[in-house]
Design a protein around this motif. Structure first.
Motif, PDB file in Angstrom:
ATOM      1  N   LEU A   1       0.814  -1.213   0.000  1.00 26.28           N
ATOM      2  CA  LEU A   1       0.000   0.000   0.000  1.00 26.28           C
ATOM      3  C   LEU A   1       0.851   1.268   0.000  1.00 26.28           C
ATOM      4  O   LEU A   1       0.490   2.262  -0.638  1.00 26.28           O
ATOM      5  CB  LEU A   1      -0.966  -0.020   1.187  1.00 26.28           C
ATOM      6  N   LEU A   2       1.989   1.251   0.686  1.00 28.11           N
ATOM      7  CA  LEU A   2       2.883   2.417   0.641  1.00 28.11           C
ATOM      8  C   LEU A   2       3.472   2.614  -0.754  1.00 28.11           C
ATOM      9  O   LEU A   2       3.592   3.748  -1.236  1.00 28.11           O
ATOM     10  CB  LEU A   2       3.994   2.291   1.686  1.00 28.11           C
ATOM     11  N   VAL A   3       3.834   1.515  -1.424  1.00 26.94           N
ATOM     12  CA  VAL A   3       4.337   1.610  -2.794  1.00 26.94           C
ATOM     13  C   VAL A   3       3.242   2.143  -3.710  1.00 26.94           C
ATOM     14  O   VAL A   3       3.474   3.040  -4.531  1.00 26.94           O
ATOM     15  CB  VAL A   3       4.858   0.242  -3.292  1.00 26.94           C
ATOM     16  N   LEU A   4       2.031   1.613  -3.570  1.00 22.73           N
ATOM     17  CA  LEU A   4       0.907   2.078  -4.392  1.00 22.73           C
ATOM     18  C   LEU A   4       0.652   3.565  -4.171  1.00 22.73           C
ATOM     19  O   LEU A   4       0.494   4.325  -5.140  1.00 22.73           O
ATOM     20  CB  LEU A   4      -0.355   1.266  -4.066  1.00 22.73           C
ATOM     21  N   LEU A   5       0.633   3.981  -2.929  1.00 18.05           N
ATOM     22  CA  LEU A   5       0.411   5.393  -2.615  1.00 18.05           C
ATOM     23  C   LEU A   5       1.508   6.267  -3.218  1.00 18.05           C
ATOM     24  O   LEU A   5       1.234   7.320  -3.804  1.00 18.05           O
ATOM     25  CB  LEU A   5       0.346   5.585  -1.099  1.00 18.05           C
TER      26      LEU A   5
ATOM     27  N   VAL B   1       3.437   5.589  -5.846  1.00 20.74           N
ATOM     28  CA  VAL B   1       3.324   5.608  -7.311  1.00 20.74           C
ATOM     29  C   VAL B   1       2.153   6.488  -7.743  1.00 20.74           C
ATOM     30  O   VAL B   1       2.267   7.244  -8.713  1.00 20.74           O
ATOM     31  CB  VAL B   1       3.197   4.168  -7.861  1.00 20.74           C
ATOM     32  N   LEU B   2       1.038   6.414  -7.030  1.00 22.68           N
ATOM     33  CA  LEU B   2      -0.102   7.274  -7.358  1.00 22.68           C
ATOM     34  C   LEU B   2       0.253   8.749  -7.200  1.00 22.68           C
ATOM     35  O   LEU B   2      -0.067   9.575  -8.064  1.00 22.68           O
ATOM     36  CB  LEU B   2      -1.306   6.930  -6.480  1.00 22.68           C
ATOM     37  N   LEU B   3       0.925   9.077  -6.102  1.00 24.17           N
ATOM     38  CA  LEU B   3       1.332  10.471  -5.891  1.00 24.17           C
ATOM     39  C   LEU B   3       2.348  10.924  -6.940  1.00 24.17           C
ATOM     40  O   LEU B   3       2.340  12.083  -7.360  1.00 24.17           O
ATOM     41  CB  LEU B   3       1.907  10.649  -4.481  1.00 24.17           C
ATOM     42  N   THR B   4       3.208  10.008  -7.384  1.00 25.60           N
ATOM     43  CA  THR B   4       4.156  10.340  -8.454  1.00 25.60           C
ATOM     44  C   THR B   4       3.409  10.591  -9.749  1.00 25.60           C
ATOM     45  O   THR B   4       3.687  11.554 -10.466  1.00 25.60           O
ATOM     46  CB  THR B   4       5.181   9.203  -8.641  1.00 25.60           C
ATOM     47  N   GLY B   5       2.457   9.721 -10.067  1.00 25.20           N
ATOM     48  CA  GLY B   5       1.671   9.870 -11.288  1.00 25.20           C
ATOM     49  C   GLY B   5       0.844  11.136 -11.311  1.00 25.20           C
ATOM     50  O   GLY B   5       0.614  11.725 -12.370  1.00 25.20           O
ATOM     51  N   LEU B   6       0.386  11.574 -10.157  1.00 25.35           N
ATOM     52  CA  LEU B   6      -0.396  12.809 -10.063  1.00 25.35           C
ATOM     53  C   LEU B   6       0.493  14.039  -9.897  1.00 25.35           C
ATOM     54  O   LEU B   6      -0.009  15.137  -9.668  1.00 25.35           O
ATOM     55  CB  LEU B   6      -1.375  12.710  -8.880  1.00 25.35           C
ATOM     56  N   ASN B   7       1.794  13.848  -9.984  1.00 28.14           N
ATOM     57  CA  ASN B   7       2.793  14.917  -9.851  1.00 28.14           C
ATOM     58  C   ASN B   7       2.758  15.585  -8.475  1.00 28.14           C
ATOM     59  O   ASN B   7       3.100  16.753  -8.338  1.00 28.14           O
ATOM     60  CB  ASN B   7       2.640  15.948 -10.979  1.00 28.14           C
TER      61      ASN B   7
ATOM     62  N   ALA C   1       9.932   3.458  -4.707  1.00 25.71           N
ATOM     63  CA  ALA C   1       8.806   3.373  -5.636  1.00 25.71           C
ATOM     64  C   ALA C   1       8.763   4.614  -6.523  1.00 25.71           C
ATOM     65  O   ALA C   1       8.521   4.522  -7.737  1.00 25.71           O
ATOM     66  CB  ALA C   1       7.497   3.220  -4.868  1.00 25.71           C
ATOM     67  N   ASN C   2       9.022   5.770  -5.947  1.00 27.43           N
ATOM     68  CA  ASN C   2       9.055   6.997  -6.729  1.00 27.43           C
ATOM     69  C   ASN C   2      10.182   6.968  -7.745  1.00 27.43           C
ATOM     70  O   ASN C   2      10.014   7.406  -8.884  1.00 27.43           O
ATOM     71  CB  ASN C   2       9.215   8.201  -5.792  1.00 27.43           C
ATOM     72  N   SER C   3      11.332   6.431  -7.369  1.00 26.55           N
ATOM     73  CA  SER C   3      12.475   6.407  -8.287  1.00 26.55           C
ATOM     74  C   SER C   3      12.254   5.458  -9.460  1.00 26.55           C
ATOM     75  O   SER C   3      12.908   5.578 -10.490  1.00 26.55           O
ATOM     76  CB  SER C   3      13.763   6.037  -7.551  1.00 26.55           C
TER      77      SER C   3
ATOM     78  N   PRO D   1      10.780   7.866 -13.779  1.00 25.37           N
ATOM     79  CA  PRO D   1      11.308   7.738 -15.145  1.00 25.37           C
ATOM     80  C   PRO D   1      10.319   7.068 -16.095  1.00 25.37           C
ATOM     81  O   PRO D   1      10.269   7.413 -17.273  1.00 25.37           O
ATOM     82  CB  PRO D   1      12.561   6.874 -14.983  1.00 25.37           C
ATOM     83  N   ALA D   2       9.533   6.125 -15.598  1.00 21.91           N
ATOM     84  CA  ALA D   2       8.548   5.460 -16.456  1.00 21.91           C
ATOM     85  C   ALA D   2       7.530   6.470 -16.961  1.00 21.91           C
ATOM     86  O   ALA D   2       7.170   6.466 -18.147  1.00 21.91           O
ATOM     87  CB  ALA D   2       7.849   4.343 -15.689  1.00 21.91           C
ATOM     88  N   ILE D   3       7.097   7.359 -16.096  1.00 22.64           N
ATOM     89  CA  ILE D   3       6.130   8.386 -16.493  1.00 22.64           C
ATOM     90  C   ILE D   3       6.789   9.402 -17.416  1.00 22.64           C
ATOM     91  O   ILE D   3       6.209   9.816 -18.428  1.00 22.64           O
ATOM     92  CB  ILE D   3       5.542   9.066 -15.243  1.00 22.64           C
ATOM     93  N   GLU D   4       8.005   9.793 -17.094  1.00 19.72           N
ATOM     94  CA  GLU D   4       8.701  10.815 -17.882  1.00 19.72           C
ATOM     95  C   GLU D   4       8.977  10.354 -19.308  1.00 19.72           C
ATOM     96  O   GLU D   4       8.843  11.115 -20.254  1.00 19.72           O
ATOM     97  CB  GLU D   4      10.013  11.188 -17.195  1.00 19.72           C
TER      98      GLU D   4
END
Length: 155
Positions: free
Chosen positions: A68-72, A74-80, A101-103, A107-110
């Motif tokens: 759940l921490l990884v999901l959170l 990644v979601l926050l990264t995706g929402l910038n 998870a952010n690291s 790059p995947a999003i970028e």
């Protein structure tokens, strides 16, 4: 004359650098990092307590907490939002699982616009790749050493 002009230019340049260089308050940055990292850890502890309260054992609760921490993250990264959080909290956002998870996600999003293979496939592990690689190699070496020591009867 040329020497005086050169000194004047150097002084002007130094004044310009001093003007545009941001100043940092070390104590304030440490407080923000402590607060941000602490909040992330509290969220993790809340998830862990909820899972335990639902009747899950320690290992399963820890697994759900990590997922759940990884999901959170990644979601926050995706929402910038994670970069904004990182700008505020600095090193506090490097709490291992969320920072990792952010690291991977950033790059995947970028590089998504460059395609699945040459964008995401090639760039997804640019930051996290060395961590994964050395983690696997060191784990393998330590496992080998442990196996040898066990064969020799030392462990």
């Amino acid at each position: 004359m040329a020497d005086i002009a050169k000194q004047k230019k150097q002084k002007e340049y130094q004044d310009y650098v001093k003007q545009v260089t941001p100043t940092h308050n070390l104590f304030a940055n440490m407080c923000k990092a402590f607060l941000t990292g602490g909040i992330i850890c509290v969220i993790g502890q809340v998830i862990l307590n909820i899972c335990k309260g639902a009747g899950l054992d320690q290992d399963t609760s820890g697994g759900w907490c990590s997922v759940l921490l990884v999901l959170l993250s990644v979601l926050l990264t995706g929402l910038n939002l994670y970069p904004k959080l990182a700008k505020f909290g600095g090193a506090g956002t490097l709490v291992p699982i969320t920072g990792f998870a952010n690291s991977v996600a950033a790059p995947a999003i970028e590089y998504k616009k460059e395609g699945q293979v040459f964008g995401i496939g090639c760039k997804i592990f640019t930051i996290a790749g060395p961590v994964i690689l050395y983690g696997i190699v060191v784990s393998w070496l330590l496992g080998l050493i442990y196996w040898i020591l066990k064969l020799c009867g030392i462990v």
